[in-house]
Motif scaffolding. Structure first.
Motif, mmCIF file in Angstrom:
data_model
loop_
_atom_site.group_PDB
_atom_site.id
_atom_site.type_symbol
_atom_site.label_atom_id
_atom_site.label_comp_id
_atom_site.label_asym_id
_atom_site.label_seq_id
_atom_site.Cartn_x
_atom_site.Cartn_y
_atom_site.Cartn_z
ATOM 1 N N ASN A 183 0.828 -1.205 0.000
ATOM 2 C CA ASN A 183 0.000 0.000 0.000
ATOM 3 C C ASN A 183 0.859 1.251 0.000
ATOM 4 O OD1 ASN A 183 -2.530 -1.441 0.362
ATOM 5 N ND2 ASN A 183 -1.842 -1.803 2.457
ATOM 6 N N ARG A 184 0.664 2.072 -1.000
ATOM 7 C CA ARG A 184 1.360 3.348 -1.000
ATOM 8 C C ARG A 184 0.516 4.331 -1.798
ATOM 9 N NH1 ARG A 184 6.550 5.082 -3.763
ATOM 10 N NH2 ARG A 184 6.872 7.094 -2.761
ATOM 11 N N PRO A 185 0.161 5.479 -1.202
ATOM 12 C CA PRO A 185 -0.709 6.405 -1.929
ATOM 13 C C PRO A 185 0.026 7.086 -3.083
ATOM 14 C CG PRO A 185 -0.057 7.357 0.168
ATOM 15 C CD PRO A 185 0.485 5.953 0.140
ATOM 16 N N SER A 186 -0.744 7.485 -4.090
ATOM 17 C CA SER A 186 -0.212 8.300 -5.188
ATOM 18 C C SER A 186 -0.395 9.748 -4.815
ATOM 19 C CB SER A 186 -1.012 8.042 -6.464
ATOM 20 O OG SER A 186 -0.479 6.979 -7.165
ATOM 21 N N VAL A 187 0.706 10.402 -4.525
ATOM 22 C CA VAL A 187 0.611 11.829 -4.213
ATOM 23 C C VAL A 187 1.646 12.596 -5.022
ATOM 24 C CG1 VAL A 187 -0.427 11.837 -1.914
ATOM 25 C CG2 VAL A 187 2.003 11.374 -2.162
ATOM 26 N N SER A 188 1.345 13.855 -5.263
ATOM 27 C CA SER A 188 2.257 14.694 -6.046
ATOM 28 C C SER A 188 2.205 16.092 -5.457
ATOM 29 C CB SER A 188 1.802 14.720 -7.501
ATOM 30 O OG SER A 188 0.556 15.386 -7.576
ATOM 31 N N ASN A 189 2.787 17.030 -6.184
ATOM 32 C CA ASN A 189 2.729 18.429 -5.760
ATOM 33 C C ASN A 189 1.301 18.943 -5.664
ATOM 34 O OD1 ASN A 189 5.439 18.710 -5.448
ATOM 35 N ND2 ASN A 189 5.795 19.556 -7.481
ATOM 36 N N HIS A 190 0.396 18.346 -6.418
ATOM 37 C CA HIS A 190 -1.000 18.809 -6.377
ATOM 38 C C HIS A 190 -1.544 18.773 -4.952
ATOM 39 C CE1 HIS A 190 -1.058 17.019 -10.650
ATOM 40 N NE2 HIS A 190 -0.821 18.313 -10.741
ATOM 41 N N GLU A 191 -1.364 17.626 -4.290
ATOM 42 C CA GLU A 191 -1.866 17.470 -2.924
ATOM 43 C C GLU A 191 -1.099 18.390 -1.969
ATOM 44 O OE1 GLU A 191 -1.314 14.972 -4.968
ATOM 45 O OE2 GLU A 191 -3.214 13.898 -5.065
ATOM 46 N N ALA A 192 0.246 18.432 -2.132
ATOM 47 C CA ALA A 192 1.085 19.229 -1.232
ATOM 48 C C ALA A 192 0.749 20.715 -1.354
ATOM 49 C CB ALA A 192 2.557 18.979 -1.554
ATOM 50 N N GLU A 193 0.588 21.175 -2.583
ATOM 51 C CA GLU A 193 0.290 22.606 -2.788
ATOM 52 C C GLU A 193 -1.108 22.963 -2.302
ATOM 53 O OE1 GLU A 193 1.222 23.140 -6.939
ATOM 54 O OE2 GLU A 193 3.374 22.897 -6.510
ATOM 55 N N ALA A 194 -2.054 22.063 -2.515
ATOM 56 C CA ALA A 194 -3.421 22.320 -2.055
ATOM 57 C C ALA A 194 -3.450 22.439 -0.530
ATOM 58 C CB ALA A 194 -4.353 21.207 -2.525
ATOM 59 N N ALA A 197 -8.849 19.609 1.187
ATOM 60 C CA ALA A 197 -8.141 20.082 -0.013
ATOM 61 C C ALA A 197 -7.328 18.951 -0.633
ATOM 62 C CB ALA A 197 -7.237 21.266 0.348
ATOM 63 N N VAL A 198 -6.722 18.117 0.201
ATOM 64 C CA VAL A 198 -5.970 16.961 -0.291
ATOM 65 C C VAL A 198 -6.920 15.969 -0.978
ATOM 66 C CG1 VAL A 198 -4.577 14.950 0.394
ATOM 67 C CG2 VAL A 198 -4.159 17.190 1.457
ATOM 68 N N ALA A 199 -8.046 15.716 -0.331
ATOM 69 C CA ALA A 199 -9.019 14.757 -0.886
ATOM 70 C C ALA A 199 -9.596 15.261 -2.214
ATOM 71 C CB ALA A 199 -10.142 14.493 0.121
ATOM 72 N N ILE A 200 -9.791 16.564 -2.338
ATOM 73 C CA ILE A 200 -10.306 17.133 -3.603
ATOM 74 C C ILE A 200 -9.331 16.841 -4.742
ATOM 75 C CG2 ILE A 200 -10.748 19.312 -4.835
ATOM 76 C CD1 ILE A 200 -11.937 20.354 -2.107
ATOM 77 N N GLU A 201 -8.030 16.985 -4.469
ATOM 78 C CA GLU A 201 -7.018 16.687 -5.501
ATOM 79 C C GLU A 201 -7.035 15.204 -5.866
ATOM 80 O OE1 GLU A 201 -5.350 18.992 -7.216
ATOM 81 O OE2 GLU A 201 -6.540 20.381 -5.990
ATOM 82 N N GLN A 202 -7.178 14.359 -4.855
ATOM 83 C CA GLN A 202 -7.235 12.917 -5.104
ATOM 84 C C GLN A 202 -8.471 12.551 -5.942
ATOM 85 O OE1 GLN A 202 -5.436 9.922 -2.978
ATOM 86 N NE2 GLN A 202 -3.945 11.294 -3.908
ATOM 87 N N LEU A 203 -9.567 13.216 -5.630
ATOM 88 C CA LEU A 203 -10.829 12.941 -6.323
ATOM 89 C C LEU A 203 -10.713 13.211 -7.824
ATOM 90 C CD1 LEU A 203 -13.413 11.933 -5.026
ATOM 91 C CD2 LEU A 203 -14.273 14.267 -5.005
ATOM 92 N N LYS A 204 -9.924 14.226 -8.175
ATOM 93 C CA LYS A 204 -9.735 14.554 -9.598
ATOM 94 C C LYS A 204 -9.087 13.406 -10.356
ATOM 95 C CE LYS A 204 -9.049 19.508 -8.741
ATOM 96 N NZ LYS A 204 -7.980 20.528 -8.548
#
Ligand SMILES: *Cc1c(COP(=O)(O)O)cnc(C)c1O
Length: 364
Positions: A5-16, A232-239
């Motif tokens: 298990n490892r989430p997919s995160v990028s600058n989108h989540e961090a910046e949000a 805000a993080v969840a909104i980025e993930q939802l996209k």
């Protein structure tokens, strides 16, 4: 190591997240409202109420449907502990039915004989990301006037008969825990088409206070609010949900195509009229395979592949959850707990890693 298990995160989540933190408004506010709106749209449900984790979502939903101490809720013993704990938190009793071995979900045929005068609801889990057989479960619920609650913690974006998870029951609960298909570290969501349940859920998550009337407590509530930072993080993930889901489904197809040919291994089986979003890719290691399930797990680890047993102990084995003294026979649950093994299917693993895992399973 290829991790499970490892989430997919990028600058989108961090910046949000940074944007919300720097705005100075960190608690529940407009980002939570935006997430709720988008999530309701995604599920096709009228209402969505964000909370701070999936367990809180379940607790809130069970309170919203009017579950009381002494009531009984029929559920699956083959799930994460939070499913049953939410029932126990109210002083109600989880009553365990057996599962279907193909889908690992509640077997509707085992529910009816467990119904008593105290039964109030059926709490259905869409395990590993596959919706249960709602048509059959709904028939039982209708005959006995029971409410259906959906534990959709693992099944965001899955469908059953063209309806999305979150819109398959009277009220549904999601988790955005760090390992879930979309995540915000911690977080949860309730969806429903029932206005009364929605209003009640909104009050429960905020100490029983209405939006208009602060410091007016209508009943015992909790602090189950989500923060704007995590919304805000969840909104980025939802996209990215379509992308994430497609990737998981593609990996699953690659696995199944080869695993189905390996003697003694049974790949996940998808039931009729539904889509599986593969929160986990869970195989059964039967006695026909060269190694036992536990030996295979050790062997995979030696080869740099993490795997886990979800879940090694059925929930009726925990004394504080056990109803009555004598246990009924849970043939399928026992078999699943002994044979299942989840192998990596997160959105970070590459095609080459998938091919490597397949070759390790083949060349044992
Ligand atoms: C993750 C999960 C929960 C609980 O969610 P949390 O956010 O960890 O509280 C409940 N049920 C199932 C089936 C889960 O997988």
């Amino acid at each position: 190591m290829i991790v499970l298990n490892r989430p997919s995160v990028s600058n989108h989540e961090a910046e949000a997240a940074a944007k919300v933190i720097l705005s100075g408004h960190l608690a529940q506010g407009k980002y939570v409202a935006e997430l709720e709106k988008k999530f309701a749209l995604l599920c096709g449900s009228k209402y969505a109420i964000a909370v701070n984790n999936g367990t809180a979502a379940l607790h809130t939903a069970l309170l919203a449907i009017g579950l009381k101490a002494g009531d009984e809720v029929i559920t699956t013993p083959f799930t994460f502990i939070a499913t049953a704990n939410a029932v126990s938190m109210i002083g109600a009793k989880p009553v365990f039915a057996d599962i279907d071995l193909e889908t690992f979900n509640l077997d509707a045929r085992t529910i009816e004989k467990l119904i008593t005068k105290k039964t109030k609801a059926i709490l259905v889990v869409n395990l590993y990301g596959q919706p249960a057989t709602y048509t059959e479960i709904r028939k039982v619920a209708r005959r006995h006037n029971l409410i259906i609650v959906e534990d959709a913690a693992q099944s965001v974006y899955a469908t059953y008969k063209r309806r999305r998870s979150g819109n398959l029951a009277d009220i549904s609960c999601f988790s955005f825990y760090a390992t879930k298909n979309i995540m915000s570290g911690e977080g949860g969501m309730i969806t429903t088409n029932n206005k009364r349940y929605a209003n009640f859920s909104q009050l429960i998550r905020n100490h029983g206070q209405g939006k208009e009337k602060k410091y007016d407590y209508k009943f015992l509530g909790y602090n189950y609010r989500m923060t704007d930072v995590l919304a805000a993080v969840a909104i980025e993930q939802l996209k990215k949900i379509r992308l994430f889901t497609k990737r998981r489904q593609l990996i699953a197809r690659k696995y199944t195509k080869e695993i189905i040919k390996i003697r003694g291994l049974i790949p996940p089986i998808v039931g009729k009229n539904r889509s599986h979003v593969y929160h986990q890719y869970t195989i059964r290691v039967t006695s026909l395979y060269g190694k036992s399930r536990d030996e295979l797990q050790t062997y995979l680890l030696e080869k740099g592949i993490q795997s886990t047993v979800y879940y090694p102990k059925p929930l009726y084995t925990f004394s504080y959850l056990r109803e009555g003294k004598k246990l009924p026979q849970y043939v399928n649950t026992e078999c699943a707990a002994a044979e299942c093994l989840s192998i990596p299917i997160n959105t970070n693993i590459t095609d080459r890693q998938v091919a490597y895992i397949i070759s390790v399973l083949q060349n044992i």
